[in-house]
Design a protein around this motif. Structure first.
Motif, PDB file in Angstrom:
ATOM      1  N   MET A   1     -13.843  10.112 -26.401  1.00 28.23           N
ATOM      2  CA  MET A   1     -14.057  11.397 -26.138  1.00 28.23           C
ATOM      3  C   MET A   1     -13.269  12.219 -25.116  1.00 28.23           C
ATOM      4  O   MET A   1     -12.716  13.436 -25.704  1.00 28.23           O
ATOM      5  CB  MET A   1     -15.655  11.402 -25.457  1.00 28.23           C
ATOM      6  CG  MET A   1     -16.017  12.864 -25.242  1.00 28.23           C
ATOM      7  SD  MET A   1     -17.758  13.145 -24.731  1.00 28.23           S
ATOM      8  CE  MET A   1     -17.813  12.257 -23.026  1.00 28.23           C
ATOM      9  N   LEU A   2     -12.746  11.635 -24.055  1.00 28.39           N
ATOM     10  CA  LEU A   2     -11.610  12.123 -23.370  1.00 28.39           C
ATOM     11  C   LEU A   2     -10.307  12.470 -24.021  1.00 28.39           C
ATOM     12  O   LEU A   2      -9.642  13.533 -23.722  1.00 28.39           O
ATOM     13  CB  LEU A   2     -11.522  11.183 -22.151  1.00 28.39           C
ATOM     14  CG  LEU A   2     -10.519  11.707 -21.113  1.00 28.39           C
ATOM     15  CD1 LEU A   2     -10.917  13.064 -20.481  1.00 28.39           C
ATOM     16  CD2 LEU A   2     -10.201  10.681 -19.915  1.00 28.39           C
ATOM     17  N   ALA A   3     -10.147  11.773 -24.886  1.00 28.41           N
ATOM     18  CA  ALA A   3      -8.597  11.812 -25.865  1.00 28.41           C
ATOM     19  C   ALA A   3      -8.961  12.743 -26.720  1.00 28.41           C
ATOM     20  O   ALA A   3      -7.805  13.882 -26.794  1.00 28.41           O
ATOM     21  CB  ALA A   3      -8.214  10.487 -26.359  1.00 28.41           C
ATOM     22  N   GLU A   4     -10.048  13.097 -27.168  1.00 25.34           N
ATOM     23  CA  GLU A   4     -10.235  14.216 -28.292  1.00 25.34           C
ATOM     24  C   GLU A   4     -10.136  15.402 -27.887  1.00 25.34           C
ATOM     25  O   GLU A   4      -9.776  16.440 -27.968  1.00 25.34           O
ATOM     26  CB  GLU A   4     -11.492  13.986 -28.968  1.00 25.34           C
ATOM     27  CG  GLU A   4     -11.927  14.988 -29.874  1.00 25.34           C
ATOM     28  CD  GLU A   4     -10.890  15.037 -30.991  1.00 25.34           C
ATOM     29  OE1 GLU A   4     -10.933  16.245 -31.475  1.00 25.34           O
ATOM     30  OE2 GLU A   4     -10.230  14.324 -31.418  1.00 25.34           O
ATOM     31  N   ALA A   6      -8.410  16.124 -24.748  1.00 25.26           N
ATOM     32  CA  ALA A   6      -7.115  16.597 -24.415  1.00 25.26           C
ATOM     33  C   ALA A   6      -6.420  16.977 -25.797  1.00 25.26           C
ATOM     34  O   ALA A   6      -5.450  17.823 -25.729  1.00 25.26           O
ATOM     35  CB  ALA A   6      -6.467  15.302 -23.774  1.00 25.26           C
ATOM     36  N   ARG A   7      -6.653  16.318 -26.841  1.00 19.90           N
ATOM     37  CA  ARG A   7      -5.805  16.791 -28.170  1.00 19.90           C
ATOM     38  C   ARG A   7      -6.406  18.238 -28.294  1.00 19.90           C
ATOM     39  O   ARG A   7      -5.490  19.170 -28.758  1.00 19.90           O
ATOM     40  CB  ARG A   7      -6.222  15.777 -29.303  1.00 19.90           C
ATOM     41  CG  ARG A   7      -5.799  16.303 -30.460  1.00 19.90           C
ATOM     42  CD  ARG A   7      -6.118  15.637 -31.724  1.00 19.90           C
ATOM     43  NE  ARG A   7      -7.551  16.138 -32.081  1.00 19.90           N
ATOM     44  CZ  ARG A   7      -7.507  17.172 -32.609  1.00 19.90           C
ATOM     45  NH1 ARG A   7      -6.558  17.847 -32.906  1.00 19.90           N
ATOM     46  NH2 ARG A   7      -8.808  17.663 -32.687  1.00 19.90           N
ATOM     47  N   TYR A  21      -6.359  21.436 -18.801  1.00 14.75           N
ATOM     48  CA  TYR A  21      -6.102  20.001 -18.388  1.00 14.75           C
ATOM     49  C   TYR A  21      -6.712  19.720 -16.899  1.00 14.75           C
ATOM     50  O   TYR A  21      -7.444  18.756 -16.996  1.00 14.75           O
ATOM     51  CB  TYR A  21      -4.473  19.451 -18.494  1.00 14.75           C
ATOM     52  CG  TYR A  21      -4.191  19.476 -19.730  1.00 14.75           C
ATOM     53  CD1 TYR A  21      -4.723  18.354 -20.883  1.00 14.75           C
ATOM     54  CD2 TYR A  21      -3.183  20.259 -20.367  1.00 14.75           C
ATOM     55  CE1 TYR A  21      -4.180  18.222 -21.987  1.00 14.75           C
ATOM     56  CE2 TYR A  21      -2.681  20.103 -21.623  1.00 14.75           C
ATOM     57  CZ  TYR A  21      -3.268  18.989 -22.390  1.00 14.75           C
ATOM     58  OH  TYR A  21      -2.691  18.706 -23.751  1.00 14.75           O
ATOM     59  N   LEU A  22      -6.502  20.535 -15.994  1.00 12.64           N
ATOM     60  CA  LEU A  22      -6.961  20.357 -14.638  1.00 12.64           C
ATOM     61  C   LEU A  22      -8.591  20.344 -14.654  1.00 12.64           C
ATOM     62  O   LEU A  22      -9.226  19.276 -14.084  1.00 12.64           O
ATOM     63  CB  LEU A  22      -6.334  21.304 -13.814  1.00 12.64           C
ATOM     64  CG  LEU A  22      -6.805  21.399 -12.540  1.00 12.64           C
ATOM     65  CD1 LEU A  22      -6.327  19.902 -11.812  1.00 12.64           C
ATOM     66  CD2 LEU A  22      -6.467  22.425 -11.450  1.00 12.64           C
ATOM     67  N   GLY A  23      -9.189  21.257 -15.311  1.00 12.17           N
ATOM     68  CA  GLY A  23     -10.589  21.076 -15.473  1.00 12.17           C
ATOM     69  C   GLY A  23     -11.359  20.048 -16.356  1.00 12.17           C
ATOM     70  O   GLY A  23     -12.038  19.260 -15.715  1.00 12.17           O
TER      71      GLY A  23
END
Length: 58
Positions: A1-4, A6-7, A21-23
């Motif tokens: 989920m985190l990678a998605e 970021a994508r 990205y910071l949030g």
């Protein structure tokens, strides 16, 4: 989920990306360890955010 997440940020306007990205890193820290977050989100992607300096100082 985190990678998605970021994508998907990569699809946002470039000027918004550092803050997004910071949030994402901040909210994901509620669930994931720092090591996991840093594997997916490079610090260099967050450094352009004006909020990053304030967080780094603390």
């Amino acid at each position: 989920m985190l990678a998605e997440c970021a994508r998907r940020i990569e699809e946002a306007p470039v000027q918004w990306q550092p803050d997004l990205y910071l949030g994402l890193a901040l909210f994901s820290s509620l669930r994931f360890t720092r090591e996991i977050i840093l594997k997916i989100i490079e610090v260099s992607k967050m450094e352009a955010s004006p909020l990053f300096d304030g967080i780094r100082e603390k």
